[in-house]
Design a protein around this motif. Sequence first.
Motif, short mmCIF file in Angstrom:
data_model
loop_
_atom_site.label_atom_id
_atom_site.label_comp_id
_atom_site.label_asym_id
_atom_site.label_seq_id
_atom_site.Cartn_x
_atom_site.Cartn_y
_atom_site.Cartn_z
N TYR A 74 1.08 -1.14 -0.06
CA TYR A 74 0.01 0.04 0.15
C TYR A 74 0.92 1.36 -0.09
O TYR A 74 2.04 1.40 0.73
CB TYR A 74 -0.88 -0.16 1.20
N TYR A 75 0.60 2.30 -0.58
CA TYR A 75 1.18 3.62 -0.73
C TYR A 75 0.04 4.61 -0.53
O TYR A 75 0.60 5.96 -0.33
CB TYR A 75 2.08 3.75 -2.28
N GLN A 76 -1.25 4.43 -0.43
CA GLN A 76 -2.19 5.49 0.05
C GLN A 76 -2.68 5.34 1.34
O GLN A 76 -3.08 4.08 1.61
CB GLN A 76 -3.15 5.72 -1.33
N PRO A 77 -2.75 6.23 2.00
CA PRO A 77 -3.41 6.03 3.47
C PRO A 77 -4.72 5.35 3.39
O PRO A 77 -5.15 4.44 4.09
CB PRO A 77 -3.70 7.59 3.85
N GLU A 78 -5.61 5.53 2.26
CA GLU A 78 -6.95 5.05 2.35
C GLU A 78 -6.89 3.58 2.24
O GLU A 78 -7.86 2.89 2.80
CB GLU A 78 -7.74 5.76 1.01
N GLU A 79 -5.87 3.06 1.41
CA GLU A 79 -5.61 1.51 1.23
C GLU A 79 -5.49 0.86 2.76
O GLU A 79 -6.07 0.01 2.94
CB GLU A 79 -4.58 1.43 0.33
N LEU A 80 -4.49 1.60 3.36
CA LEU A 80 -4.23 1.04 4.82
C LEU A 80 -5.57 1.04 5.71
O LEU A 80 -5.70 0.21 6.36
CB LEU A 80 -2.93 1.57 5.24
N LEU A 81 -6.13 2.22 5.81
CA LEU A 81 -7.47 2.55 6.69
C LEU A 81 -8.45 1.52 6.27
O LEU A 81 -9.15 0.97 7.04
CB LEU A 81 -7.94 3.97 6.64
N THR A 82 -8.53 1.09 4.93
CA THR A 82 -9.71 0.36 4.36
C THR A 82 -9.34 -1.28 5.02
O THR A 82 -10.32 -1.96 5.59
CB THR A 82 -9.74 0.22 2.77
N ALA A 83 -8.06 -1.59 5.10
CA ALA A 83 -7.60 -2.87 5.42
C ALA A 83 -7.89 -3.02 6.90
O ALA A 83 -8.40 -4.04 7.42
CB ALA A 83 -6.17 -3.05 5.42
N PHE A 84 -7.44 -2.08 7.69
CA PHE A 84 -8.03 -2.06 9.26
C PHE A 84 -9.20 -2.19 9.45
O PHE A 84 -9.93 -2.57 10.42
CB PHE A 84 -7.38 -0.94 9.93
N ALA A 85 -10.17 -1.46 8.40
CA ALA A 85 -11.48 -1.37 8.87
C ALA A 85 -12.54 -2.88 8.44
O ALA A 85 -13.81 -2.92 8.77
CB ALA A 85 -12.27 -0.33 7.83
N THR A 86 -11.53 -3.84 7.75
CA THR A 86 -12.33 -5.06 7.23
C THR A 86 -12.61 -5.94 8.61
O THR A 86 -13.15 -6.84 8.52
CB THR A 86 -11.44 -5.85 6.47
N GLY A 87 -11.91 -5.73 9.79
CA GLY A 87 -12.07 -6.46 10.83
C GLY A 87 -11.15 -7.51 11.02
O GLY A 87 -11.17 -8.42 11.87
N ARG A 88 -10.37 -7.80 10.00
CA ARG A 88 -9.28 -9.00 9.81
C ARG A 88 -8.24 -8.40 10.77
O ARG A 88 -7.92 -7.39 10.90
CB ARG A 88 -9.37 -9.49 8.49
N ALA A 89 -7.20 -9.33 11.05
CA ALA A 89 -6.17 -9.29 11.64
C ALA A 89 -5.22 -8.53 10.65
O ALA A 89 -5.18 -8.95 9.48
CB ALA A 89 -5.49 -10.37 12.30
N VAL A 90 -4.54 -7.30 10.89
CA VAL A 90 -3.77 -6.73 10.14
C VAL A 90 -2.33 -6.77 10.66
O VAL A 90 -2.35 -6.34 11.72
CB VAL A 90 -4.37 -5.31 9.67
N TYR A 91 -1.36 -6.80 9.83
CA TYR A 91 0.06 -6.74 10.21
C TYR A 91 0.86 -5.97 9.22
O TYR A 91 0.86 -6.50 7.77
CB TYR A 91 0.94 -8.21 10.44
N CYS A 92 1.25 -5.01 9.33
CA CYS A 92 2.11 -4.20 8.53
C CYS A 92 3.22 -3.34 8.77
O CYS A 92 3.33 -2.95 9.87
CB CYS A 92 0.97 -3.03 8.18
N LEU A 93 4.14 -3.42 7.94
CA LEU A 93 5.50 -2.82 8.21
C LEU A 93 5.31 -1.48 7.65
O LEU A 93 4.94 -1.21 6.59
CB LEU A 93 6.49 -3.52 7.26
N MET A 94 5.72 -0.40 8.46
CA MET A 94 6.02 0.97 8.23
C MET A 94 7.03 1.65 8.80
O MET A 94 7.25 1.23 9.96
CB MET A 94 4.74 1.86 8.35
N LEU A 95 7.61 2.79 8.23
CA LEU A 95 8.40 3.52 9.19
C LEU A 95 7.87 4.34 10.13
O LEU A 95 6.50 4.70 10.10
CB LEU A 95 9.21 4.54 8.25
N ALA A 96 8.49 4.93 11.24
CA ALA A 96 7.99 5.47 12.59
C ALA A 96 7.30 6.69 12.04
O ALA A 96 6.38 6.89 12.58
CB ALA A 96 8.97 5.40 13.63
N ASP A 97 7.99 7.24 11.05
CA ASP A 97 7.49 8.81 10.76
C ASP A 97 6.04 8.72 10.14
O ASP A 97 5.19 9.46 10.30
CB ASP A 97 8.31 9.48 9.79
N GLU A 98 5.99 7.60 9.26
CA GLU A 98 4.54 7.41 8.63
C GLU A 98 3.50 6.96 9.81
O GLU A 98 2.37 7.44 9.54
CB GLU A 98 4.84 6.51 7.57
N TYR A 99 3.92 6.18 10.72
CA TYR A 99 2.99 5.81 11.82
C TYR A 99 2.56 6.76 12.58
O TYR A 99 1.51 7.04 12.85
CB TYR A 99 3.58 4.60 12.56
#
Length: 585
Positions: free
Chosen positions: A511-536
């Motif tokens: 994922y490169y767009q915030p909407e993609e990641l937020l949609t993944a979290f909204a699915t209700g499934r377990a999410v495991y994502c790597l990202m830099l601390a600044d992005e977090y």
Amino acid sequence: MTGSFNRRQLILLAVLCLAAIPYFTRLGASSLWDANEAFYTETPREMIESGDLVNPSFNYQPRFNKPPLAYWIVAAFYKLFGVSATWERLAMTLAAMAMIATAFLLGRLLFSIEAGLYAALALAIAPRFLMFSRRIMIDVYMAMFMAAVLLFFALAEARPNERRRYLTLMYVAVGLGVMTKGPAAAVLPAFVFVIYFALHRELRRLRSLMLPYGALIVAAMVSPWYLAIYEQHGWHYISTFLLKDNLSRYTQPVWGPRRGLFFYIPVIIGDMFPWSLFLIPVLFIAARRWLGTSRLIERLRRNRPLPAETTRRRANEGVADSTEARLQRLCLIWVAVIVIFFSLSQNKEDLYVLPIYPAVAALVGAFLAQAARLDASSLLITWTRWTVAVMGFLIATTGAGLLYLFAHASADYRFDGARALGFVLMCGGLIAFVLVWSKSRRLAVPAVALTLIAFNWLFVWRTLPDFERFKPVRPLCARIQADAPADALVGYYRYAAPSMVFYLRRQVFEYYQPEELLTAFATGRAVYCLMLADEYETLKPQLPPQASVLASRPVFQVKLKSILDKKEPPQLLLITNKGGAEFAQ
């Protein structure tokens, strides 16, 4: 050219063996390099898993941006030895050995066995080439096949009685190159050979290349896979590869950073350092001999022989248009055409010119072998002394710089063995500098060689393993493997980590767009994502309350200013919505 080894050549051979050992050392100790190596490790694994060797895939999605030969080679190693980064890297190492052998054979053709040994040694101990052979699959193989094209053409020129055999092997190498990375493996050698014949006023000799026969060989090697792809998918993937991934990358600035016309000059100096410094005298002397040969031939055509003394002097300087001189010019044309061709490209990568390095090494080897002769001209000796003196000074200066850098760096950046590397370079460079002006000047080049061999050994055994603490993907994947359920969404956000697919053996999101990641979290499934601390920190207010940091690892910031300023390295975080303490290790 002599056919047996004398004492000095045996010593060079022993040193070459020492230089080759780091290529085979601790191949599996380092985790995969993102992004390039991950593709050529995982795609063959997916081929074996699916049983489909026709349709390459990565991350369980079609991947037709390159022909499949590099994947097939690694898949064969996997079949023989098992799926592991060790065997993928062994495939690369063997390709690097083939390039070193090509440098030896070219050097031998250009001058002597000793020249070949110098050439092989120059390529083997170049630190950048060593690193390429441990991390870049497809470019090393492309360079190997293209260098083989040059070698077989040179053999056909040097041994006309065996011309058909060598031209057959040349076309086989062309076919293998085309099946590795595409039509550039055929187009670039064609440019070189046309220019080679044109400069010698022998364009009529193009007919002697058996072009229809060669076209049949290449077509027989290339067409089966393309026909299989066409039968299954039509023209879509074929046209995408040929037009988008080849022609458009050359003609349009659609990929990568913008780089200037002279981008490859520092690249070549750095990649073949310190031997690249010999290119200056090689080019000077080659131009001098070319002009001398042209004038000599012109006078002979006009039936106006040069005075006997001038003829003898030019013969001693190698001005006569011998086979060796022609092949040296062939290597120079090879280097010039490839560098100019990619310099005019809208997209430039340093690895594009990797096929020139066996030729560069051969030219350097021929120069060193000529300079080492007892009857070497004063011009060769002078050039050698000054070049080796500059080499010694630069190596010593680099060593001193490393000592200073890592003495003042923070504990985060103090790599194991880094100060020892600086000490080896500084001492070895100073020794070479002193030797070149002493009565033992013949030992100066071996001193440089042994210094770089010691550098490579230390780097592979001590520094490279310590670099693993800045390669976070493998340990974070181990944490995911231990925690994530089978239906979890796993991947990375604005951080290239394709090796996750290899380590997890599952499809991952990118994922490169915030909407993609937020949609993944909204699915209700377990999410495991790597990202830099600044992005977090930027996204944290938008993430669900249960999202937290499960683990973190440092990432190397390759900026000299960051090291000198003792900034802490950035952190790569593993974010999940399944619990975990903030910044847990």
